[in-house]
Design an enzyme around this catalytic site. Structure first.
Site, PDB file in Angstrom:
ATOM      1  N   SER A 137       0.979  -1.242  -0.066  1.00 48.44           N
ATOM      2  CA  SER A 137      -0.073   0.016  -0.085  1.00 48.44           C
ATOM      3  C   SER A 137       0.941   1.299  -0.382  1.00 48.44           C
ATOM      4  O   SER A 137       2.134   1.223   0.323  1.00 48.44           O
ATOM      5  CB  SER A 137      -0.969  -0.099   1.359  1.00 48.44           C
ATOM      6  OG  SER A 137      -1.310   1.444   1.541  1.00 48.44           O
ATOM      7  N   TYR A 150      -1.752  -0.424  10.500  1.00 45.19           N
ATOM      8  CA  TYR A 150      -1.821  -0.771   9.082  1.00 45.19           C
ATOM      9  C   TYR A 150      -0.612  -0.405   8.327  1.00 45.19           C
ATOM     10  O   TYR A 150      -0.058  -1.208   7.612  1.00 45.19           O
ATOM     11  CB  TYR A 150      -3.194  -0.105   8.549  1.00 45.19           C
ATOM     12  CG  TYR A 150      -3.400  -0.505   6.794  1.00 45.19           C
ATOM     13  CD1 TYR A 150      -4.074  -1.631   6.705  1.00 45.19           C
ATOM     14  CD2 TYR A 150      -2.762   0.205   6.124  1.00 45.19           C
ATOM     15  CE1 TYR A 150      -4.304  -2.096   5.257  1.00 45.19           C
ATOM     16  CE2 TYR A 150      -3.236  -0.191   4.820  1.00 45.19           C
ATOM     17  CZ  TYR A 150      -3.903  -1.355   4.507  1.00 45.19           C
ATOM     18  OH  TYR A 150      -3.956  -1.654   2.982  1.00 45.19           O
TER      19      TYR A 150
HETATM   20  P1  NAP Z   1     -11.508  -6.419   0.085  1.00 41.51           P
HETATM   21  O1  NAP Z   1     -12.205  -6.130  -1.142  1.00 41.51           O
HETATM   22  O2  NAP Z   1     -11.947  -6.097   1.307  1.00 41.51           O
HETATM   23  O3  NAP Z   1     -10.747  -7.666  -0.356  1.00 41.51           O
HETATM   24  C1  NAP Z   1      -9.825  -8.218   0.568  1.00 41.51           C
HETATM   25  C2  NAP Z   1      -9.725  -9.798   0.129  1.00 41.51           C
HETATM   26  O4  NAP Z   1      -8.989 -10.485   1.274  1.00 41.51           O
HETATM   27  C3  NAP Z   1     -11.269 -10.452   0.399  1.00 41.51           C
HETATM   28  O5  NAP Z   1     -11.490 -11.466  -0.510  1.00 41.51           O
HETATM   29  C4  NAP Z   1     -11.202 -11.207   2.003  1.00 41.51           C
HETATM   30  O6  NAP Z   1     -11.962 -12.227   1.993  1.00 41.51           O
HETATM   31  C5  NAP Z   1      -9.625 -11.560   1.952  1.00 41.51           C
HETATM   32  N1  NAP Z   1      -9.218 -12.053   2.881  1.00 41.51           N
HETATM   33  C6  NAP Z   1      -9.396 -11.212   4.124  1.00 41.51           C
HETATM   34  N2  NAP Z   1      -8.773 -12.219   5.088  1.00 41.51           N
HETATM   35  C7  NAP Z   1      -8.456 -13.329   4.697  1.00 41.51           C
HETATM   36  C8  NAP Z   1      -8.018 -14.588   5.142  1.00 41.51           C
HETATM   37  N3  NAP Z   1      -7.505 -14.853   6.186  1.00 41.51           N
HETATM   38  N4  NAP Z   1      -7.700 -15.657   4.145  1.00 41.51           N
HETATM   39  C9  NAP Z   1      -7.838 -15.387   2.917  1.00 41.51           C
HETATM   40  N5  NAP Z   1      -8.473 -14.334   2.178  1.00 41.51           N
HETATM   41  C10 NAP Z   1      -8.672 -13.176   3.320  1.00 41.51           C
HETATM   42  O7  NAP Z   1     -10.131  -5.092  -0.033  1.00 41.51           O
HETATM   43  P2  NAP Z   1      -9.139  -4.828  -1.014  1.00 41.51           P
HETATM   44  O8  NAP Z   1      -9.044  -3.341  -1.019  1.00 41.51           O
HETATM   45  O9  NAP Z   1      -9.489  -5.451  -2.411  1.00 41.51           O
HETATM   46  O10 NAP Z   1      -7.750  -5.212  -0.759  1.00 41.51           O
HETATM   47  C11 NAP Z   1      -6.943  -6.208  -1.143  1.00 41.51           C
HETATM   48  C12 NAP Z   1      -5.600  -5.799  -0.723  1.00 41.51           C
HETATM   49  O11 NAP Z   1      -5.224  -4.512  -1.242  1.00 41.51           O
HETATM   50  C13 NAP Z   1      -5.252  -5.683   0.705  1.00 41.51           C
HETATM   51  O12 NAP Z   1      -3.995  -6.334   1.038  1.00 41.51           O
HETATM   52  C14 NAP Z   1      -5.238  -4.300   1.237  1.00 41.51           C
HETATM   53  O13 NAP Z   1      -4.437  -3.969   2.227  1.00 41.51           O
HETATM   54  C15 NAP Z   1      -4.554  -3.764  -0.218  1.00 41.51           C
HETATM   55  N6  NAP Z   1      -4.615  -2.217  -0.306  1.00 41.51           N
HETATM   56  C16 NAP Z   1      -6.031  -1.872  -0.625  1.00 41.51           C
HETATM   57  C17 NAP Z   1      -6.109  -0.437  -0.966  1.00 41.51           C
HETATM   58  C18 NAP Z   1      -7.600   0.331  -0.915  1.00 41.51           C
HETATM   59  O14 NAP Z   1      -7.626   1.451  -0.912  1.00 41.51           O
HETATM   60  N7  NAP Z   1      -8.628  -0.625  -1.172  1.00 41.51           N
HETATM   61  C19 NAP Z   1      -5.150   0.258  -0.663  1.00 41.51           C
HETATM   62  C20 NAP Z   1      -3.726  -0.164  -0.646  1.00 41.51           C
HETATM   63  C21 NAP Z   1      -3.670  -1.549  -0.509  1.00 41.51           C
HETATM   64  P3  NAP Z   1     -13.525 -12.050   2.789  1.00 41.51           P
HETATM   65  O15 NAP Z   1     -14.469 -11.533   1.663  1.00 41.51           O
HETATM   66  O16 NAP Z   1     -13.736 -13.739   3.144  1.00 41.51           O
HETATM   67  O17 NAP Z   1     -13.332 -11.199   3.674  1.00 41.51           O
END
Ligand code: NAP
Length: 288
Positions: A137, A150
């Site tokens: 991130s 975080y």
């Molecule tokens: P998201 O839509 O909430 O996706 C997160 C995914 O991780 C979901 O599929 C969730 O599954 C899964 N997950 C959570 N705990 C898990 C576990 N123990 N085992 C396997 N899967 C698990 O969020 P996102 O924004 O796409 O995030 C994806 C990545 O991008 C993360 O690492 C986040 O830190 C990073 N990121 C996001 C942003 C942003 O602004 N969105 C910015 C920078 C970085 P469930 O549906 O079962 O919860």
């Protein structure tokens, strides 16, 4: 055609990346922790005939990781690209966040990625090829007040990624760190936020959420992250770090221009208006 294993594909960046690589006719293994809550992935697979195989992996659970990776290896014989995407958001001021919750964050966002890496590396080393993509991130480079845990977990993932790059690049493997800014995904609605009712830090969390809200008026879609991952994996001129989004570029560039002392002093802005003026001056944000 490459074999791509992506964790956390039930929504957001993971789902967009699975669909993106599958549209390019790669052999995609889309890992979900709970098939019953992976409706959006199931819908995407019904809507289009895509080469996606769903596997169940909870990255917190070592036996689930082993079973899931073994299943992929049994079906495909190899993993060419691992995308460590599964993750949780949320947090709060350092004093207000329960230690047990901070441990949960590390369990998933850090140790989950490490478990996956350890599971695929023996095969990649044996073949002398493979790419590990870690979704960090902008918080892996820029630390906002009210978001310390975080940022800590993403800094930890970046440090491990650097060490891994040093260890495996001589073996013919590659490591990529993806650093998105604010991306419009369900992470914000799922995120747990902690702030004590009488917290002296409440304004930091308010400003963080204000920044998210402002960024989300002109959001970077998860598809943009997926495109960047593809570019990072296929480029003839490999690079370790890939920022995604104008906000991520601005925050990292702005932070580089100022001293640690200026950075710390900015958190003393007395009003939200003063803080917004600083965000404009330091980072060039022009919010509505
Ligand atoms: P998201 O839509 O909430 O996706 C997160 C995914 O991780 C979901 O599929 C969730 O599954 C899964 N997950 C959570 N705990 C898990 C576990 N123990 N085992 C396997 N899967 C698990 O969020 P996102 O924004 O796409 O995030 C994806 C990545 O991008 C993360 O690492 C986040 O830190 C990073 N990121 C996001 C942003 C942003 O602004 N969105 C910015 C920078 C970085 P469930 O549906 O079962 O919860």
């Amino acid at each position: 055609m490459s074999v791509i294993l992506i964790t956390g594909t039930s929504s957001g960046i993971g789902l967009a990346t699975a669909v993106h690589f599958a549209r390019k006719r790669h052999d995609v293994y889309a890992a979900v922790r709970n098939p019953t809550t992976a409706g959006a992935l199931a819908e995407a697979m019904v809507k289009e005939p895509l080469p996606i195989t769903r596997v169940t992996i909870d990255v917190d659970d070592a036996s689930s990781v082993r079973r899931g990776v073994d299943e992929v290896l049994a079906k495909s014989g190899r993993v060419d690209v691992l995308v460590n995407n599964a993750g949780l958001g949320g947090g709060g001021p350092i004093e207000d966040v329960p230690i047990d919750w901070a441990k949960t964050l590390f369990e998933t966002n850090y140790f989950g990625a490490i478990r996956m890496i350890q599971a695929v590396l023996p095969g990649m080393r044996a073949r002398g090829s493979g790419v590990i993509v870690n979704i960090s991130s902008v918080a892996g480079r820029y630390v906002p007040a009210g978001h310390g845990h975080y940022a800590a977990v993403k800094h930890a993932l970046e440090a491990a990624s650097e060490a891994l790059a040093l260890e495996v690049t001589p073996l013919g493997l590659r490591v990529v760190i993806i650093e998105p800014g604010v991306i419009v995904t369900p992470i914000f609605s799922k995120a747990k936020r902690f702030v004590a009712p009488d917290s002296p830090y409440a304004h930091h969390l308010r400003r963080l959420l204000l920044m998210y809200q402002r960024q989300l008026t002109n959001p970077t879609p998860p598809e943009r992250v997926a495109e960047t991952i593809e570019e990072a994996v296929t480029t003839p001129t490999p690079r370790l770090r890939w920022l995604v989004g104008d906000d991520a570029q601005r925050l990292v560039a702005g932070r580089r221009r100022i001293s640690d002392e200026e950075f710390v002093a900015d958190a003393s802005a007395a009003t939200d208006a003063e803080w917004e003026a600083l965000m404009r001056r330091r980072y060039g944000f022009e919010w509505p």
